[in-house]
Structure formats: C-alpha cells, structure tokens
Motif scaffolding. Structure first.
Motif, PDB file in Angstrom:
ATOM      1  N   PRO A 237       0.819  -1.222   0.000  1.00  0.00           N
ATOM      2  CA  PRO A 237       0.000   0.000   0.000  1.00  0.00           C
ATOM      3  C   PRO A 237       0.851   1.269   0.000  1.00  0.00           C
ATOM      4  O   PRO A 237       2.032   1.249   0.361  1.00  0.00           O
ATOM      5  CB  PRO A 237      -0.797  -0.117   1.301  1.00  0.00           C
ATOM      6  N   LYS A 238       0.226   2.359  -0.397  1.00  0.00           N
ATOM      7  CA  LYS A 238       0.864   3.674  -0.345  1.00  0.00           C
ATOM      8  C   LYS A 238       1.215   4.017   1.102  1.00  0.00           C
ATOM      9  O   LYS A 238       0.468   3.720   2.023  1.00  0.00           O
ATOM     10  CB  LYS A 238      -0.081   4.736  -0.920  1.00  0.00           C
ATOM     11  N   VAL A 239       2.362   4.636   1.271  1.00  0.00           N
ATOM     12  CA  VAL A 239       2.795   5.036   2.604  1.00  0.00           C
ATOM     13  C   VAL A 239       1.870   6.129   3.136  1.00  0.00           C
ATOM     14  O   VAL A 239       1.533   7.083   2.430  1.00  0.00           O
ATOM     15  CB  VAL A 239       4.252   5.550   2.559  1.00  0.00           C
ATOM     16  N   ASN A 240       1.458   5.980   4.391  1.00  0.00           N
ATOM     17  CA  ASN A 240       0.655   7.012   5.045  1.00  0.00           C
ATOM     18  C   ASN A 240       1.502   8.261   5.250  1.00  0.00           C
ATOM     19  O   ASN A 240       2.631   8.176   5.751  1.00  0.00           O
ATOM     20  CB  ASN A 240       0.159   6.483   6.395  1.00  0.00           C
ATOM     21  N   ASN A 241       0.971   9.432   4.889  1.00  0.00           N
ATOM     22  CA  ASN A 241       1.788  10.638   4.949  1.00  0.00           C
ATOM     23  C   ASN A 241       2.206  11.000   6.362  1.00  0.00           C
ATOM     24  O   ASN A 241       3.289  11.554   6.581  1.00  0.00           O
ATOM     25  CB  ASN A 241       1.057  11.826   4.315  1.00  0.00           C
ATOM     26  N   TRP A 242       1.372  10.685   7.356  1.00  0.00           N
ATOM     27  CA  TRP A 242       1.770  11.006   8.726  1.00  0.00           C
ATOM     28  C   TRP A 242       2.960  10.162   9.161  1.00  0.00           C
ATOM     29  O   TRP A 242       3.742  10.585  10.035  1.00  0.00           O
ATOM     30  CB  TRP A 242       0.592  10.834   9.684  1.00  0.00           C
ATOM     31  N   ARG A 246       6.337  11.767  10.632  1.00  0.00           N
ATOM     32  CA  ARG A 246       7.002  11.297  11.856  1.00  0.00           C
ATOM     33  C   ARG A 246       8.469  10.947  11.595  1.00  0.00           C
ATOM     34  O   ARG A 246       9.346  11.256  12.421  1.00  0.00           O
ATOM     35  CB  ARG A 246       6.261  10.088  12.434  1.00  0.00           C
ATOM     36  N   MET A 247       8.761  10.304  10.470  1.00  0.00           N
ATOM     37  CA  MET A 247      10.146   9.955  10.148  1.00  0.00           C
ATOM     38  C   MET A 247      10.987  11.207   9.944  1.00  0.00           C
ATOM     39  O   MET A 247      12.118  11.309  10.443  1.00  0.00           O
ATOM     40  CB  MET A 247      10.187   9.084   8.889  1.00  0.00           C
ATOM     41  N   ILE A 248      10.456  12.159   9.196  1.00  0.00           N
ATOM     42  CA  ILE A 248      11.198  13.392   8.912  1.00  0.00           C
ATOM     43  C   ILE A 248      11.417  14.188  10.190  1.00  0.00           C
ATOM     44  O   ILE A 248      12.531  14.660  10.469  1.00  0.00           O
ATOM     45  CB  ILE A 248      10.453  14.227   7.852  1.00  0.00           C
ATOM     46  N   ALA A 249      10.376  14.330  10.998  1.00  0.00           N
ATOM     47  CA  ALA A 249      10.497  15.092  12.237  1.00  0.00           C
ATOM     48  C   ALA A 249      11.495  14.445  13.190  1.00  0.00           C
ATOM     49  O   ALA A 249      12.315  15.134  13.822  1.00  0.00           O
ATOM     50  CB  ALA A 249       9.127  15.220  12.891  1.00  0.00           C
ATOM     51  N   THR A 250      11.439  13.128  13.297  1.00  0.00           N
ATOM     52  CA  THR A 250      12.364  12.425  14.192  1.00  0.00           C
ATOM     53  C   THR A 250      13.799  12.569  13.706  1.00  0.00           C
ATOM     54  O   THR A 250      14.717  12.835  14.495  1.00  0.00           O
ATOM     55  CB  THR A 250      11.973  10.937  14.304  1.00  0.00           C
ATOM     56  N   ILE A 267       5.332  12.018  -5.865  1.00  0.00           N
ATOM     57  CA  ILE A 267       4.326  12.065  -6.927  1.00  0.00           C
ATOM     58  C   ILE A 267       2.949  11.687  -6.394  1.00  0.00           C
ATOM     59  O   ILE A 267       1.918  12.095  -6.940  1.00  0.00           O
ATOM     60  CB  ILE A 267       4.730  11.143  -8.112  1.00  0.00           C
ATOM     61  N   GLU A 268       2.913  10.916  -5.312  1.00  0.00           N
ATOM     62  CA  GLU A 268       1.640  10.502  -4.717  1.00  0.00           C
ATOM     63  C   GLU A 268       1.235  11.372  -3.528  1.00  0.00           C
ATOM     64  O   GLU A 268       0.261  11.073  -2.850  1.00  0.00           O
ATOM     65  CB  GLU A 268       1.720   9.032  -4.269  1.00  0.00           C
ATOM     66  N   MET A 269       1.972  12.442  -3.303  1.00  0.00           N
ATOM     67  CA  MET A 269       1.682  13.320  -2.177  1.00  0.00           C
ATOM     68  C   MET A 269       1.061  14.622  -2.676  1.00  0.00           C
ATOM     69  O   MET A 269       1.508  15.192  -3.671  1.00  0.00           O
ATOM     70  CB  MET A 269       2.966  13.635  -1.397  1.00  0.00           C
ATOM     71  N   SER A 270       0.060  15.085  -1.969  1.00  0.00           N
ATOM     72  CA  SER A 270      -0.539  16.371  -2.309  1.00  0.00           C
ATOM     73  C   SER A 270       0.398  17.497  -1.869  1.00  0.00           C
ATOM     74  O   SER A 270       1.353  17.286  -1.113  1.00  0.00           O
ATOM     75  CB  SER A 270      -1.887  16.529  -1.610  1.00  0.00           C
ATOM     76  N   GLU A 271       0.098  18.704  -2.326  1.00  0.00           N
ATOM     77  CA  GLU A 271       0.903  19.853  -1.928  1.00  0.00           C
ATOM     78  C   GLU A 271       0.837  20.064  -0.416  1.00  0.00           C
ATOM     79  O   GLU A 271       1.841  20.370   0.227  1.00  0.00           O
ATOM     80  CB  GLU A 271       0.400  21.093  -2.671  1.00  0.00           C
ATOM     81  N   GLU A 273       0.320  17.788   1.861  1.00  0.00           N
ATOM     82  CA  GLU A 273       1.079  16.723   2.524  1.00  0.00           C
ATOM     83  C   GLU A 273       2.579  17.044   2.501  1.00  0.00           C
ATOM     84  O   GLU A 273       3.283  16.825   3.485  1.00  0.00           O
ATOM     85  CB  GLU A 273       0.815  15.385   1.843  1.00  0.00           C
ATOM     86  N   GLN A 274       3.049  17.575   1.377  1.00  0.00           N
ATOM     87  CA  GLN A 274       4.453  17.968   1.306  1.00  0.00           C
ATOM     88  C   GLN A 274       4.741  19.131   2.244  1.00  0.00           C
ATOM     89  O   GLN A 274       5.810  19.201   2.872  1.00  0.00           O
ATOM     90  CB  GLN A 274       4.823  18.332  -0.132  1.00  0.00           C
ATOM     91  N   ALA A 275       3.787  20.040   2.360  1.00  0.00           N
ATOM     92  CA  ALA A 275       3.974  21.188   3.251  1.00  0.00           C
ATOM     93  C   ALA A 275       4.174  20.739   4.702  1.00  0.00           C
ATOM     94  O   ALA A 275       5.000  21.301   5.427  1.00  0.00           O
ATOM     95  CB  ALA A 275       2.775  22.132   3.151  1.00  0.00           C
ATOM     96  N   TRP A 276       3.426  19.721   5.130  1.00  0.00           N
ATOM     97  CA  TRP A 276       3.620  19.183   6.476  1.00  0.00           C
ATOM     98  C   TRP A 276       5.038  18.629   6.640  1.00  0.00           C
ATOM     99  O   TRP A 276       5.637  18.743   7.708  1.00  0.00           O
ATOM    100  CB  TRP A 276       2.590  18.098   6.766  1.00  0.00           C
ATOM    101  N   CYS A 277       5.561  18.024   5.584  1.00  0.00           N
ATOM    102  CA  CYS A 277       6.935  17.499   5.645  1.00  0.00           C
ATOM    103  C   CYS A 277       7.947  18.632   5.786  1.00  0.00           C
ATOM    104  O   CYS A 277       8.925  18.518   6.547  1.00  0.00           O
ATOM    105  CB  CYS A 277       7.232  16.654   4.409  1.00  0.00           C
ATOM    106  N   PHE A 278       7.722  19.741   5.074  1.00  0.00           N
ATOM    107  CA  PHE A 278       8.618  20.891   5.208  1.00  0.00           C
ATOM    108  C   PHE A 278       8.509  21.484   6.621  1.00  0.00           C
ATOM    109  O   PHE A 278       9.515  21.849   7.228  1.00  0.00           O
ATOM    110  CB  PHE A 278       8.284  21.963   4.163  1.00  0.00           C
ATOM    111  N   MET A 279       7.312  21.575   7.131  1.00  0.00           N
ATOM    112  CA  MET A 279       7.121  22.086   8.484  1.00  0.00           C
ATOM    113  C   MET A 279       7.840  21.207   9.509  1.00  0.00           C
ATOM    114  O   MET A 279       8.326  21.685  10.539  1.00  0.00           O
ATOM    115  CB  MET A 279       5.624  22.148   8.811  1.00  0.00           C
TER     116      MET A 279
END
Length: 317
Positions: A237-242, A246-250, A267-271, A273-279
């Motif tokens: 399955p597609k990776v859950n964005n949260w 969690r991986m990026i924040a940790t 490519i499977e992430m919305s804008e 969802e990517q913004a949360w990763c940058f945050m």
C-alpha cells in the motif's frame, strides 16, 4: 542544542511516538535553530546508467532479475550529462546527483568517464553527488580528488530487516562503503525507505544507526516506497503521509544539522502533505525537468517551483 551520537532506540522511539502536533512543533523549532526555514534545496538526480543491475533489491525496477518496463541503458555520454547539469542549474538546482545501476564501482573506462563528469560539474559551482554502489577507499579518494561533494549510499532499512529486502549483499557492506566515503573526506548522504513492509521498530533501528555515526550524515533522504510493477513489492500500500512526517520530524530532531531530504514518493503526495513534511524539518527535494526520479515518476521542476512559491519558500542558492 548539542549534537548527540549515543542515542538508544528507546529514546528515539519516544520521540517518534510523541503526539503529532508536539512532535512537529519540536522538529520545526530545531529546524529553525540550525537552518533557514524559508529555504529548500532543489536537487536533480539523473540516472546516468540504467537497469541491468545484478542486485535483488525488492523495491527496485532496475534489478535485471525482475520483469519491468524499464529499459537498460548504457552509461550516458559525458556531453549529455553535462547538458543535463547545466539545465538543472538554470532551473534552480544547486545539487546534481548522478546514479549508476551498478553493484559496485569497477576501475575501468566507465569510472574514468564519471570522474571527468564530476570534474566538469564541480567547475559549474554545483554540489556534485554520486550513487554508484559499493566502492573502496581508494575509489572514494579518486572521486574526492575529482571534486565530488557527496556520495549517496542509503541503508534502506534496519539491519534486522535487511535480508528481507536484499540478499545479494549484507548490511555491513553498506556500512563499509559509508566508512570509505567518510575516510576519503567526502560528505555522506544516507537515509532509507519506508513502506517496505517494515515495522516501526525497523524504522527506529535504521534512524538509530544513522544518528549514532561518529559524524551524522550531512544528508539524510527519507523515501516513501515508489511501487514499480514487476518487483516483489509492487502491491504494497501507499505510505501514510503522517508516517513520513514522523520519520522526517524524528530525523530532524536527532540529526539537527543534516539536510533532511523529502525524496521518492512525492508524486503521490498532495501539496499540503508535502507542506507538512517541510514544516517537520525537510529542507530538500529532488526535482527534474522530465518528471522522473531515476526511473519512477516525480513532480516537474515547474510544478515544484510553483509549490514553493505558494508556500513562501525559495530555492536554496
């Protein structure tokens, strides 16, 4: 905040499992202490030799043993690679990465050609990165002498889970190559992939290995599995964005100086969802004019620049 190199798994698990908003806030705070939060490094990754790899990495469409639609391509002409690098720089990339689907570097004419590519791109005042498989300390020294800035060699997953994903080499081969890169004075780019069917404990173990290196990797790519038809992991399955957040924040909290790279799977992430990763502390993406990341789909540079503009972010110079 002081850098720490003696993390235990329980400490990192505790960080990973914090309430999500608390985790993101702490990661954003650490990020602002060590980095400019309004800058994102745009990197370009080019496959300079595609397919036909003898390894059996379960996620990879370039493995010769799997029946995928990916075409084998010999090492690209030097002129073609340099042209790609020039266009990447014009489009805002400050880092140019070259990937060859090899098990290991061999001392032959192809390696000599790559050394020439490194020299020319280094002269363009771009960070030059290569990922060419396993290499010896002497080969790493030759790459440094040519001007290589970084070498990518991902752990992929935990040591315990490694032989479930790859059997044609072992985890220590990864560590040995990273050590050879470090000894040669080249910066290290090493991260992993989530969504391989691993446990949370595997993710924590992988992060622990990275965070306890004598020098943290200067670059830590966090990849979501890009499912390739014909590979053993195509139906996962597609990776859950949260989980990505969690991986990026940790990673940001335990390796505060590192560039944390939001890599495969965008490519499977919305804008948003990517913004949360940058945050959460990601401060680099891979972009391309031909909408590919090696051999899998990826957002275009045009779309990425528009996204960064909307989010109030700018490409790192």
């Amino acid at each position: 905040m002081k850098l720490k190199h003696n993390w235990n798994k329980e400490e990192i698990m505790s960080i990973y499992n914090r309430p999500l908003m608390e985790l993101i806030f702490e990661a954003a705070t650490v990020h602002r202490e060590f980095h400019n939060p309004s800058e994102i490094q745009i990197s370009t990754l080019l496959s300079i030799k595609t397919g036909g790899c003898p390894e059996d990495c379960s996620y990879c469409g370039q493995a010769a043993r799997y029946h995928t639609d990916i075409k084998v391509q010999a090492l690209l002409p030097t002129k073609t690679v340099i042209e790609h690098a020039k266009r990447a720089k014009e489009n805002g990339s400050s880092r140019f990465c070259m990937a060859a689907a090899w098990r290991e570097v061999r001392d032959n004419k192809d390696f000599d050609r790559i050394l020439e590519m490194v020299k020319e791109i280094n002269n363009m005042e771009m960070e030059v990165c290569c990922t060419l498989g396993m290499l010896t300390e002497k080969q790493a020294e030759r790459l440094r002498e040519a001007g290589l800035h970084a070498y990518n060699h991902n752990l992929d997953t935990s040591e315990n889970n490694y032989n479930q994903i790859i059997t044609t080499r072992n985890f220590n081969h990864r560590i040995n190559t990273i050590n050879n890169v470090r000894k040669a004075g080249i910066t290290v780019c090493s991260g992993g992939i989530i969504g391989l069917g691993e446990t949370v404990e595997d993710r924590i173990s992988m992060l622990t290995t990275l965070a306890n290196m004598d020098t943290h990797p200067e670059s830590v790519p966090i990849n979501a599995l890009a499912r390739v038809k014909g590979t053993p992991l195509e139906n996962l399955p597609k990776v859950n964005n949260w989980d990505m957040v969690r991986m990026i924040a940790t990673a940001r909290i335990i390796m505060p100086k590192s560039m944390v790279r939001l890599s495969a799977g965008r490519i499977e992430m919305s804008e948003s969802e990517q913004a949360w990763c940058f945050m959460s502390g990601a401060n680099s993406i891979f972009s391309s004019e031909d909408e590919t990341l090696l051999v899998t789909p990826n957002p275009s540079t045009y779309k990425d620049l528009k996204m960064l503009n909307r989010l109030g972010l700018s490409p790192m110079k």
